[in-house]
Design a protein around this motif. Structure first.
Motif, PDB file in Angstrom:
ATOM      1  N   TYR A  88      10.093 -22.858   7.748  1.00  0.00           N
ATOM      2  CA  TYR A  88       8.976 -23.832   7.046  1.00  0.00           C
ATOM      3  C   TYR A  88       8.952 -23.571   8.613  1.00  0.00           C
ATOM      4  O   TYR A  88       9.143 -24.096   9.839  1.00  0.00           O
ATOM      5  N   LEU A  89       7.357 -23.927   8.370  1.00  0.00           N
ATOM      6  CA  LEU A  89       5.946 -24.135   9.602  1.00  0.00           C
ATOM      7  C   LEU A  89       5.219 -25.244   9.433  1.00  0.00           C
ATOM      8  O   LEU A  89       4.404 -24.823   8.163  1.00  0.00           O
ATOM      9  N   THR A  90       4.256 -26.116  10.622  1.00  0.00           N
ATOM     10  CA  THR A  90       3.043 -26.154  10.338  1.00  0.00           C
ATOM     11  C   THR A  90       2.044 -25.734  10.328  1.00  0.00           C
ATOM     12  O   THR A  90       2.077 -24.934  10.787  1.00  0.00           O
ATOM     13  N   PRO A  91       1.115 -26.334   9.949  1.00  0.00           N
ATOM     14  CA  PRO A  91      -0.128 -25.730  10.361  1.00  0.00           C
ATOM     15  C   PRO A  91      -0.366 -25.510  11.821  1.00  0.00           C
ATOM     16  O   PRO A  91      -1.091 -24.553  12.314  1.00  0.00           O
ATOM     17  N   LEU A 109       5.434 -22.378  -0.884  1.00  0.00           N
ATOM     18  CA  LEU A 109       5.505 -22.702  -1.884  1.00  0.00           C
ATOM     19  C   LEU A 109       5.138 -22.842  -3.345  1.00  0.00           C
ATOM     20  O   LEU A 109       4.173 -23.624  -2.953  1.00  0.00           O
ATOM     21  N   GLU A 110       5.983 -22.841  -3.782  1.00  0.00           N
ATOM     22  CA  GLU A 110       5.162 -24.077  -5.132  1.00  0.00           C
ATOM     23  C   GLU A 110       4.693 -24.701  -5.194  1.00  0.00           C
ATOM     24  O   GLU A 110       3.652 -25.487  -5.420  1.00  0.00           O
ATOM     25  N   GLU A 111       5.067 -25.711  -4.413  1.00  0.00           N
ATOM     26  CA  GLU A 111       4.515 -27.012  -3.854  1.00  0.00           C
ATOM     27  C   GLU A 111       4.010 -27.367  -2.408  1.00  0.00           C
ATOM     28  O   GLU A 111       3.929 -28.740  -2.926  1.00  0.00           O
ATOM     29  N   GLY A 112       3.406 -26.035  -2.200  1.00  0.00           N
ATOM     30  CA  GLY A 112       2.463 -26.325  -1.297  1.00  0.00           C
ATOM     31  C   GLY A 112       2.814 -26.106   0.544  1.00  0.00           C
ATOM     32  O   GLY A 112       2.512 -26.090   1.008  1.00  0.00           O
ATOM     33  N   GLU A 113       4.056 -26.186   0.055  1.00  0.00           N
ATOM     34  CA  GLU A 113       4.744 -25.620   1.810  1.00  0.00           C
ATOM     35  C   GLU A 113       4.788 -24.517   2.321  1.00  0.00           C
ATOM     36  O   GLU A 113       4.780 -24.028   1.828  1.00  0.00           O
ATOM     37  N   LEU A 114       4.323 -24.958   3.828  1.00  0.00           N
ATOM     38  CA  LEU A 114       3.751 -22.972   4.146  1.00  0.00           C
ATOM     39  C   LEU A 114       4.934 -22.851   5.111  1.00  0.00           C
ATOM     40  O   LEU A 114       5.695 -23.631   5.182  1.00  0.00           O
ATOM     41  N   VAL A 115       5.252 -21.530   4.936  1.00  0.00           N
ATOM     42  CA  VAL A 115       6.780 -21.160   5.481  1.00  0.00           C
ATOM     43  C   VAL A 115       6.369 -19.451   5.921  1.00  0.00           C
ATOM     44  O   VAL A 115       4.902 -19.432   5.237  1.00  0.00           O
ATOM     45  N   LEU A 116       6.836 -18.626   6.119  1.00  0.00           N
ATOM     46  CA  LEU A 116       6.864 -17.518   7.138  1.00  0.00           C
ATOM     47  C   LEU A 116       6.614 -16.941   5.606  1.00  0.00           C
ATOM     48  O   LEU A 116       7.478 -16.774   4.782  1.00  0.00           O
TER      49      LEU A 116
END
Ligand code: SF4
Ligand code: SF4
Length: 141
Positions: free
Chosen positions: A30-33, A58-65
């Protein structure tokens, strides 16, 4: 109850084996913008290309590599080295001192099956561990 890292002496020394960068489909980075932006600048890439090539939601909008080959991190090179090491995300910088790993002896020992640096090297100061745990809690809770 006190977390494990407050009562035990946790030893850790990274060997650079790269195993923690092989997700095996079990977890995401996971990472922040803001972290994404720092990595993009480090690589000198355009926003659009970087997003397409290296990021996912991801489905819930989390930003990932985004996924790399063979379930390895997209930034892990052939030699097992991180291509963005100086600017890697907090999740990588704080490993293995994540709340869900360092707070409980059993979880710490289980993680040692994956990370050969756990249980070796010098005792890591509690201040360092507390800081890593707190940063993770602030970012991910
Ligand atoms: S698995 Fe552990 S020893 Fe190997 S690179 Fe990751 S932190 Fe270092
Ligand atoms: S960004 Fe770097 S340190 Fe983090 S998982 Fe990927 S290769 Fe490993």
């Amino acid at each position: 109850m006190q977390p494990f890292f407050e009562s035990g002496s946790l030893r850790f020394s990274c060997t650079g084996c790269g195993k923690c960068c092989e997700t095996a489909g079990e977890y995401y980075v996971y990472l922040t913008p803001e972290e994404a932006s720092v990595i993009r600048n480090h690589l000198g890439l355009s926003r659009a290309w970087f997003r397409r090539r290296y990021l996912a939601r991801l489905e819930e909008g989390e930003l990932v590599l985004g996924p790399g080959r063979d379930e390895r991190c997209v930034f892990l090179d052939q030699a097992g080295r991180c291509r963005v090491y100086p600017v890697r995300p907090l999740q990588c910088r704080t490993y293995p001192f994540w709340p869900e790993v360092a707070a409980n002896r059993r979880d710490w020992q289980r993680e040692a099956l994956r990370c050969e640096g756990i249980g070796h090297g010098p005792v890591v100061s509690r201040a360092v561990i507390r800081r890593a745990v707190r940063q993770c809690e602030e970012q991910f809770d």
